[in-house]
Design a protein around this motif. Structure first.
Motif, PDB file in Angstrom:
ATOM      1  N   ASP A  91       0.824  -1.204   0.000  1.00 31.95           N
ATOM      2  CA  ASP A  91       0.000   0.000   0.000  1.00 31.95           C
ATOM      3  C   ASP A  91       0.863   1.261   0.000  1.00 31.95           C
ATOM      4  N   ASP A  92       0.411   2.249  -0.783  1.00 33.29           N
ATOM      5  CA  ASP A  92       1.078   3.552  -0.830  1.00 33.29           C
ATOM      6  C   ASP A  92       2.571   3.404  -1.150  1.00 33.29           C
ATOM      7  N   GLY A  93       2.865   2.555  -2.150  1.00 22.37           N
ATOM      8  CA  GLY A  93       4.247   2.392  -2.586  1.00 22.37           C
ATOM      9  C   GLY A  93       5.164   1.868  -1.500  1.00 22.37           C
ATOM     10  N   TYR A  94       4.713   0.812  -0.806  1.00 22.57           N
ATOM     11  CA  TYR A  94       5.481   0.194   0.277  1.00 22.57           C
ATOM     12  C   TYR A  94       5.845   1.215   1.354  1.00 22.57           C
ATOM     13  N   CYS A  95       4.841   1.980   1.751  1.00 23.05           N
ATOM     14  CA  CYS A  95       5.069   3.051   2.728  1.00 23.05           C
ATOM     15  C   CYS A  95       5.691   2.506   4.016  1.00 23.05           C
ATOM     16  N   ASN A  96       5.207   1.357   4.507  1.00 24.66           N
ATOM     17  CA  ASN A  96       5.744   0.807   5.759  1.00 24.66           C
ATOM     18  C   ASN A  96       7.243   0.558   5.668  1.00 24.66           C
ATOM     19  N   TYR A  97       7.680   0.015   4.544  1.00 21.48           N
ATOM     20  CA  TYR A  97       9.099  -0.270   4.361  1.00 21.48           C
ATOM     21  C   TYR A  97       9.906   1.023   4.366  1.00 21.48           C
ATOM     22  N   TYR A  98       9.473   2.011   3.616  1.00 16.48           N
ATOM     23  CA  TYR A  98      10.239   3.260   3.526  1.00 16.48           C
ATOM     24  C   TYR A  98      10.232   4.034   4.847  1.00 16.48           C
ATOM     25  N   VAL A  99       9.150   3.944   5.603  1.00 12.30           N
ATOM     26  CA  VAL A  99       9.120   4.572   6.933  1.00 12.30           C
ATOM     27  C   VAL A  99      10.121   3.881   7.851  1.00 12.30           C
ATOM     28  N   GLU A 100      10.210   2.548   7.758  1.00 11.66           N
ATOM     29  CA  GLU A 100      11.188   1.814   8.570  1.00 11.66           C
ATOM     30  C   GLU A 100      12.613   2.223   8.192  1.00 11.66           C
ATOM     31  N   VAL A 108      21.403   4.325   5.859  1.00  6.92           N
ATOM     32  CA  VAL A 108      20.661   3.158   5.352  1.00  6.92           C
ATOM     33  C   VAL A 108      19.920   3.551   4.080  1.00  6.92           C
ATOM     34  N   ILE A 109      20.264   2.877   2.976  1.00  9.01           N
ATOM     35  CA  ILE A 109      19.753   3.238   1.658  1.00  9.01           C
ATOM     36  C   ILE A 109      18.602   2.305   1.276  1.00  9.01           C
ATOM     37  N   PRO A 110      17.483   2.855   0.802  1.00 10.08           N
ATOM     38  CA  PRO A 110      16.369   1.985   0.430  1.00 10.08           C
ATOM     39  C   PRO A 110      16.632   1.201  -0.849  1.00 10.08           C
ATOM     40  N   LEU A 136      18.971   5.498  -4.112  1.00  8.73           N
ATOM     41  CA  LEU A 136      18.085   4.346  -4.281  1.00  8.73           C
ATOM     42  C   LEU A 136      18.864   3.226  -4.955  1.00  8.73           C
ATOM     43  N   VAL A 137      18.628   2.014  -4.484  1.00  5.59           N
ATOM     44  CA  VAL A 137      19.236   0.821  -5.068  1.00  5.59           C
ATOM     45  C   VAL A 137      18.147  -0.026  -5.706  1.00  5.59           C
ATOM     46  N   CYS A 138      18.446  -0.569  -6.869  1.00  7.19           N
ATOM     47  CA  CYS A 138      17.525  -1.487  -7.550  1.00  7.19           C
ATOM     48  C   CYS A 138      18.221  -2.835  -7.677  1.00  7.19           C
ATOM     49  N   ARG A 139      17.744  -3.809  -6.933  1.00  6.35           N
ATOM     50  CA  ARG A 139      18.294  -5.171  -6.997  1.00  6.35           C
ATOM     51  C   ARG A 139      17.424  -6.006  -7.934  1.00  6.35           C
ATOM     52  N   ILE A 140      18.022  -6.433  -9.027  1.00  4.66           N
ATOM     53  CA  ILE A 140      17.301  -7.247 -10.009  1.00  4.66           C
ATOM     54  C   ILE A 140      17.797  -8.681  -9.881  1.00  4.66           C
ATOM     55  N   GLN A 141      16.897  -9.584  -9.512  1.00  8.01           N
ATOM     56  CA  GLN A 141      17.270 -10.960  -9.247  1.00  8.01           C
ATOM     57  C   GLN A 141      16.909 -11.863 -10.422  1.00  8.01           C
ATOM     58  N   ARG A 142      17.877 -12.639 -10.849  1.00  2.63           N
ATOM     59  CA  ARG A 142      17.676 -13.512 -11.997  1.00  2.63           C
ATOM     60  C   ARG A 142      16.486 -14.456 -11.799  1.00  2.63           C
ATOM     61  N   ASP A 143      16.351 -14.993 -10.606  1.00  2.35           N
ATOM     62  CA  ASP A 143      15.315 -15.993 -10.365  1.00  2.35           C
ATOM     63  C   ASP A 143      13.920 -15.393 -10.255  1.00  2.35           C
ATOM     64  N   LEU A 144      13.836 -14.059 -10.110  1.00  9.63           N
ATOM     65  CA  LEU A 144      12.533 -13.437  -9.860  1.00  9.63           C
ATOM     66  C   LEU A 144      12.116 -12.425 -10.917  1.00  9.63           C
ATOM     67  N   CYS A 145      13.000 -12.138 -11.877  1.00  4.48           N
ATOM     68  CA  CYS A 145      12.706 -11.101 -12.871  1.00  4.48           C
ATOM     69  C   CYS A 145      12.838 -11.664 -14.285  1.00  4.48           C
ATOM     70  N   PRO A 146      11.738 -12.143 -14.869  1.00  4.18           N
ATOM     71  CA  PRO A 146      11.823 -12.729 -16.207  1.00  4.18           C
ATOM     72  C   PRO A 146      12.095 -11.710 -17.314  1.00  4.18           C
ATOM     73  N   HIS A 147      11.791 -10.415 -17.056  1.00  8.48           N
ATOM     74  CA  HIS A 147      11.998  -9.374 -18.080  1.00  8.48           C
ATOM     75  C   HIS A 147      12.823  -8.230 -17.472  1.00  8.48           C
ATOM     76  N   PRO A 148      14.067  -8.482 -17.161  1.00 13.14           N
ATOM     77  CA  PRO A 148      14.860  -7.480 -16.433  1.00 13.14           C
ATOM     78  C   PRO A 148      15.139  -6.210 -17.209  1.00 13.14           C
ATOM     79  N   SER A 149      15.311  -6.301 -18.530  1.00 11.08           N
ATOM     80  CA  SER A 149      15.634  -5.098 -19.302  1.00 11.08           C
ATOM     81  C   SER A 149      14.497  -4.092 -19.253  1.00 11.08           C
ATOM     82  N   ALA A 150      13.260  -4.580 -19.219  1.00  5.55           N
ATOM     83  CA  ALA A 150      12.107  -3.677 -19.115  1.00  5.55           C
ATOM     84  C   ALA A 150      12.130  -2.933 -17.779  1.00  5.55           C
ATOM     85  N   ILE A 151      12.504  -3.637 -16.709  1.00  4.50           N
ATOM     86  CA  ILE A 151      12.596  -2.993 -15.395  1.00  4.50           C
ATOM     87  C   ILE A 151      13.679  -1.925 -15.407  1.00  4.50           C
TER      88      ILE A 151
END
Length: 351
Positions: A91-100, A108-110, A136-151
């Motif tokens: 909800d709200d773009g993972y508001c709980n995570y970013y508040v934490e 600490v970098i999100p 901001l860091v973007c972690r792209i995981q091979r096992d979880l991202c079938p279309h990484p270039s689009a991301i």
């Protein structure tokens, strides 16, 4: 964000990994920008115990903090479990995570939250990151991202200063994952050649040969070198999983023979119990081996030497053995390529 950094490991907030990180020489920590995958600390009542352990290990240095989906819905009755699960609410773009993240301090970098290969509410997540003003860091995981270039394309349009962690995953044949990274790096080279890009993965074995001594190639370095040669128009930063395996591999059944692993720059030398040897006997073989780094004086080597000498509180089980290995591995990779040096800062371990 990565200026001056030589090593960007992906570490899970597990006891051995955080202990190995904590016991690094302070000078070695300065070369690291780790991405730490948070999870509730074992037997802790509240989630804040995890953040306290990470803070004690790495101080006020910058690191990226992701959250471990494999520890979601753990069915634990401790408040830490429900506190952790709340971070996954989108909800709200993972508001709980970013508040934490905000509550944990400027160092600490999100990490952009990606679910099922897509980015829920990217615009709102970027708004949270802009408000925090930490990057901001973007972690792209091979096992979880079938279309990484689009991301990659979506993220660059929304937040061009992002740091990419290309997580090629775990495999004993890690070179087979090179093609996956190729596609992403081709996209980045064409669209944002000045982007900060980490390539990380793991080939640390799931099982070991029944040999008293074995030399195991670190294919993470082989993969990285291959990609550097191919993509010399962009700057790549080396990462790995700190000589660990995925957290959800099946736990071996039965007793595990004592084993001591001694990391080198491009391989691990593994000493396995033979004829019912205990840890002290295995450690003696490690210390007496021709490859033993006698000039490397850090916590991990002290622990193995102490085990060989029979001191109290030395290695008695695989958890302590793993912590020693991780400590030496992190130190080696932080100083990889340093001319004529182990990277040894001659900083003795003090308990």
């Amino acid at each position: 964000m990565l200026a001056g950094k030589t090593y960007c490991p992906i570490l899970h907030a597990r006891v051995a990994e955080i202990k190995g990180l904590e016991r690094l020489p302070e000078a070695s920590k300065e070369y690291l920008f780790p991405l730490i995958v948070g999870r509730p600390w074992p037997n802790a009542k509240h989630l804040r115990k995890t953040w306290e352990k990470i803070g004690a290990a790495f101080g006020q240095r910058r690191y990226a903090l992701d959250i471990d989906p494999f520890k979601r819905f753990s069915n634990s009755d401790k408040p830490a479990a429900s506190e952790f699960d709340q971070l996954f609410v989108s909800d709200d773009g993972y508001c709980n995570y970013y508040v934490e993240i905000e509550s944990l301090g400027q160092n600490v970098i999100p990490v952009l939250q990606i679910t099922n290969g897509s980015i829920p509410d990217l615009a709102r997540q970027v708004e949270h990151a802009v408000r925090l003003d930490r990057g901001l860091v973007c972690r792209i995981q091979r096992d979880l991202c079938p279309h990484p270039s689009a991301i990659v394309t979506q993220v660059l349009l929304a937040f061009p200063e992002v740091v990419f962690f290309l997580d090629v995953g775990w495999s004993p044949d890690l070179i087979a994952h090179e093609l996956w990274a190729d596609g992403i790096l081709t996209t980045l080279a064409a669209g944002e050649p000045e982007a900060e890009i980490v390539v990380a993965g793991s080939s640390f074995p799931e099982s070991f040969k029944p040999k008293a001594r074995d030399a195991i190639i670190t294919y993470e370095r082989v993969l990285f070198d291959n990609l550097v040669r191919k993509y010399n128009s962009i700057v790549l930063y080396y990462g790995d999983w700190g000589s660990t395996r995925p957290p959800r591999l099946p736990t071996p059944m039965g007793s595990i023979p004592p084993r001591i692993d001694v990391p080198m720059a491009r391989e691990w030398i593994s000493f396995r119990s033979e004829n019912s040897e205990e840890f002290d006997e295995v450690a003696k073989r490690a210390v007496n081996d021709a490859t033993w780094p006698s000039g490397l004086n850090i916590w991990g080597t002290y622990l193995i030497r102490g085990t060989a000498d029979g001191i109290p509180d030395a290695i008695k089980g695989q958890a302590a053995s793993a912590a020693a290995r991780i400590n030496i591995h992190l130190h080696r990779q932080a100083h990889f390529g340093a001319p004529g040096s182990f990277g040894d800062q001659d900083e003795p371990y003090v308990d």
